[in-house]
Structures are given as C-alpha cells and as structure tokens.
Write a protein that holds these residues in place. Structure first.
Motif, PDB file in Angstrom:
ATOM      1  N   TYR A  10      -8.985  -9.274   0.692  1.00 62.40           N
ATOM      2  CA  TYR A  10      -8.127  -8.828  -0.421  1.00 62.40           C
ATOM      3  C   TYR A  10      -8.604  -7.465  -0.931  1.00 62.40           C
ATOM      4  CZ  TYR A  10      -6.057  -8.179  -4.952  1.00 62.40           C
ATOM      5  OH  TYR A  10      -5.394  -7.619  -6.006  1.00 62.40           O
ATOM      6  N   TYR A  24      -7.270  -4.874   1.249  1.00 65.86           N
ATOM      7  CA  TYR A  24      -5.836  -4.709   0.987  1.00 65.86           C
ATOM      8  C   TYR A  24      -5.621  -3.912  -0.305  1.00 65.86           C
ATOM      9  CZ  TYR A  24      -1.422  -6.868   2.592  1.00 65.86           C
ATOM     10  OH  TYR A  24      -0.203  -7.126   3.137  1.00 65.86           O
ATOM     11  N   LEU A  25      -6.413  -4.246  -1.318  1.00 60.69           N
ATOM     12  CA  LEU A  25      -6.307  -3.574  -2.616  1.00 60.69           C
ATOM     13  C   LEU A  25      -6.594  -2.078  -2.467  1.00 60.69           C
ATOM     14  CD1 LEU A  25      -6.018  -4.049  -5.762  1.00 60.69           C
ATOM     15  CD2 LEU A  25      -8.526  -4.151  -5.796  1.00 60.69           C
ATOM     16  N   SER A  48      -3.965  -0.122  -0.903  1.00 62.76           N
ATOM     17  CA  SER A  48      -2.875   0.206  -1.843  1.00 62.76           C
ATOM     18  C   SER A  48      -3.260   1.404  -2.712  1.00 62.76           C
ATOM     19  CB  SER A  48      -2.515  -1.015  -2.704  1.00 62.76           C
ATOM     20  OG  SER A  48      -3.444  -1.222  -3.747  1.00 62.76           O
ATOM     21  N   TYR A  66      -1.294   5.017  -2.931  1.00 62.64           N
ATOM     22  CA  TYR A  66      -0.929   5.700  -4.182  1.00 62.64           C
ATOM     23  C   TYR A  66      -1.329   7.175  -4.119  1.00 62.64           C
ATOM     24  CZ  TYR A  66      -1.485   7.401  -8.961  1.00 62.64           C
ATOM     25  OH  TYR A  66      -1.437   8.179 -10.091  1.00 62.64           O
ATOM     26  N   ASP A  83      -3.617 -12.304  -1.078  1.00 63.73           N
ATOM     27  CA  ASP A  83      -2.687 -11.964  -2.164  1.00 63.73           C
ATOM     28  C   ASP A  83      -2.157 -10.544  -2.008  1.00 63.73           C
ATOM     29  OD1 ASP A  83      -3.007 -14.416  -3.314  1.00 63.73           O
ATOM     30  OD2 ASP A  83      -4.553 -13.739  -4.731  1.00 63.73           O
ATOM     31  N   GLN A  84      -0.978 -10.325  -2.592  1.00 62.09           N
ATOM     32  CA  GLN A  84      -0.392  -8.976  -2.592  1.00 62.09           C
ATOM     33  C   GLN A  84      -0.993  -8.158  -3.728  1.00 62.09           C
ATOM     34  OE1 GLN A  84       3.782  -9.029  -3.401  1.00 62.09           O
ATOM     35  NE2 GLN A  84       4.039  -6.833  -3.051  1.00 62.09           N
ATOM     36  N   PRO A  85      -1.505  -6.952  -3.445  1.00 61.60           N
ATOM     37  CA  PRO A  85      -1.974  -6.101  -4.553  1.00 61.60           C
ATOM     38  C   PRO A  85      -0.787  -5.775  -5.453  1.00 61.60           C
ATOM     39  CG  PRO A  85      -2.692  -5.220  -2.433  1.00 61.60           C
ATOM     40  CD  PRO A  85      -1.686  -6.296  -2.141  1.00 61.60           C
ATOM     41  N   ASP A  86      -0.978  -5.919  -6.754  1.00 59.66           N
ATOM     42  CA  ASP A  86       0.185  -5.779  -7.647  1.00 59.66           C
ATOM     43  C   ASP A  86       0.012  -4.675  -8.681  1.00 59.66           C
ATOM     44  OD1 ASP A  86      -1.797  -6.868  -9.113  1.00 59.66           O
ATOM     45  OD2 ASP A  86      -0.659  -8.589  -9.858  1.00 59.66           O
ATOM     46  N   LYS A  87      -0.925  -3.771  -8.421  1.00 59.16           N
ATOM     47  CA  LYS A  87      -1.187  -2.748  -9.445  1.00 59.16           C
ATOM     48  C   LYS A  87      -0.234  -1.568  -9.292  1.00 59.16           C
ATOM     49  CE  LYS A  87      -5.955  -3.939 -10.411  1.00 59.16           C
ATOM     50  NZ  LYS A  87      -5.556  -4.895 -11.417  1.00 59.16           N
ATOM     51  N   GLU A  88       0.264  -1.102 -10.439  1.00 62.82           N
ATOM     52  CA  GLU A  88       1.099   0.109 -10.481  1.00 62.82           C
ATOM     53  C   GLU A  88       0.338   1.129 -11.312  1.00 62.82           C
ATOM     54  OE1 GLU A  88       4.108   0.631  -9.127  1.00 62.82           O
ATOM     55  OE2 GLU A  88       4.260  -1.383  -8.238  1.00 62.82           O
ATOM     56  N   HIS A 102     -12.867  -4.134 -10.291  1.00 64.83           N
ATOM     57  CA  HIS A 102     -12.834  -5.036  -9.143  1.00 64.83           C
ATOM     58  C   HIS A 102     -14.226  -5.222  -8.549  1.00 64.83           C
ATOM     59  CE1 HIS A 102     -11.149  -7.234  -5.822  1.00 64.83           C
ATOM     60  NE2 HIS A 102     -11.817  -6.462  -4.975  1.00 64.83           N
TER      61      HIS A 102
END
Ligand code: FEO
Length: 231
Positions: free
Chosen positions: A37, A40-41, A44, A48, A92-97, A111
């Motif tokens: 994870y 993956y994070l 992401s 960005y 899990d899907q990283p969900d940070k914007e 993290h």
C-alpha cells in the motif's frame, strides 16, 4: 561410517504446524500488504507531482514506491525462509487529493510515522514470545524507519523554506531528480544468497533444512535432490 560408504540420511518430515507464533506471523504477513500500500500511495504522490510539472519530485516518489515494494518483498522472503505461507491481501486505493505541493510531503511523514508504529508492534509481539530471530530481522526496518522519517521531515522543511520561490523550487526539483534507486541491502543479500545455493530449503515456520552432500547420491522423502526439489 566405513570408508567409501554413502552417508545415511534420516528422513525428516516437515512439520505441518506453524512454529512461528500466530500473532507474529499475522503481523508479518499484514506488513507485506502495508508495504505494498505504501508503494501504491507513493506512486500516487509521484503522479500528482508529474501532473503538476515537478518531475524531480515525481522521480523521488517513484523511487520511494520501488523501495516500498522491496520492503514488501523482504517481509515475503522472511516468511518463506521460515516456511510460512504468504497470504497476499487486497491493496487499498490511495484516496488523497492535494491542492498544494506541501501536502503530499506532510502526508508522507504522517504515513511513515504510522509505518514505524506497525514495525514497533511486530517487534513488541516478537519480544513477547521471545522470537529473537524476528526481532533481529526487524532491526533493519527500525533503522530504515528512522531514515525515512528524517527524509520526509527534511522534504517538508525545505518546501516550507524555498517552495514559495519559483527559482528555489526549480532547484529543489532538480535535486530530487538526481535521486537514484538502489536495492535495499536485505533484498540484495537475499538475491545473492539465492544465486549461491539452490540446495537449502526452509521447513514450515521454523528451522532451515540444509545439507552439503552430493545431491546426485542422496535422496530425501523419496524426492530426487539432484532435481533440486524439496517440498
Ligand atoms: Fe516501508 Fe516507508 O516504510
């Protein structure tokens, strides 16, 4: 043994039950998922920065993502070395914007502190059952977490100091573009060891069966060692 006689091997049937403490095993197995994870994070985060035109920061987090995948492999290898079954779980899907360049850096530090707490939890569980092997294995991760928290903290400090100036931000990005990937030492050591010996195989969760006999003349559990099979 008479001169010239072949060595006699007493068959040792691998035990079916796990010898590793169940909670330690579950935490180690879960950590594979946590590290994947993390990978993956950070990918992401790289996305960005890439989309914002900061390719150096993107490079930094792409390399970080590779390192996290490597961390997962180190835990996976450790379970295999101890004869334990690896259970891969959904990531899990990283969900940070993000709306500022600083936010991913702060999220990274948060993290890493969380990951440190996970490593500490495994260490505490291993200590509780006197699993000294696992404690020793975790030593590398304890040092690694210190380094990763330090790096994350420095990234924040530098962004706060220089991020509002375009030229300074450009320089920061160039610095991050220079980061290069290197294989973490436990993984590099494992790869080297694997290439040195094919004739050492783990037993389920505890102990390593190994031998130095001529594989062409020995057999164990009816399996042909010359074929390199032992299960
Ligand atoms: Fe594998 Fe950054 O913790």
């Amino acid at each position: 043994m008479k001169r010239g006689a072949q060595p006699v091997y007493t068959p040792v049937r691998p035990k079916k039950e796990m010898l590793m403490d169940a909670r330690v095993y579950e935490l180690l197995n879960d950590q594979i998922n946590k590290e994947l994870y993390s990978s993956y994070l950070y990918l992401s985060f790289a996305d960005y920065y890439e989309e914002e035109g900061l390719e150096g920061f993107a490079n930094w987090y792409e390399i970080q993502a590779k390192e996290e995948r490597d961390h997962a492999l180190i835990f996976r290898n450790y379970l295999h070395e101890n004869g334990c079954k690896v259970k891969l779980l959904a990531i899990d899907q990283p969900d940070k914007e993000f709306t500022t360049f600083l936010e991913p850096l702060e999220a990274a530090l948060e993290h890493e502190k969380y990951v440190t707490s996970l490593i500490n939890d495994i260490y505490a569980a291993a200590a509780e059952v006197k699993d000294y092997r696992t404690m020793k294995f975790l030593d590398w991760f304890i040092e690694e977490q210190q380094e990763e928290e330090d790096n994350a903290d420095k990234m924040i400090t530098r962004m706060k100091l220089f991020g509002s100036d375009a030229k300074a931000l450009y320089d920061l990005d160039q610095e991050n573009a220079a980061r290069v990937y290197s294989v973490p030492s436990p993984l590099a050591a494992a790869e080297e060891a694997a290439s040195v010996s094919e004739l050492s195989r783990p037993r389920p969760c505890g102990g390593v069966f190994s031998f130095t006999a001529n594989p062409g003349t020995a057999s164990l559990l009816g399996r042909d060692l010359a074929a390199g099979k032992f299960a």
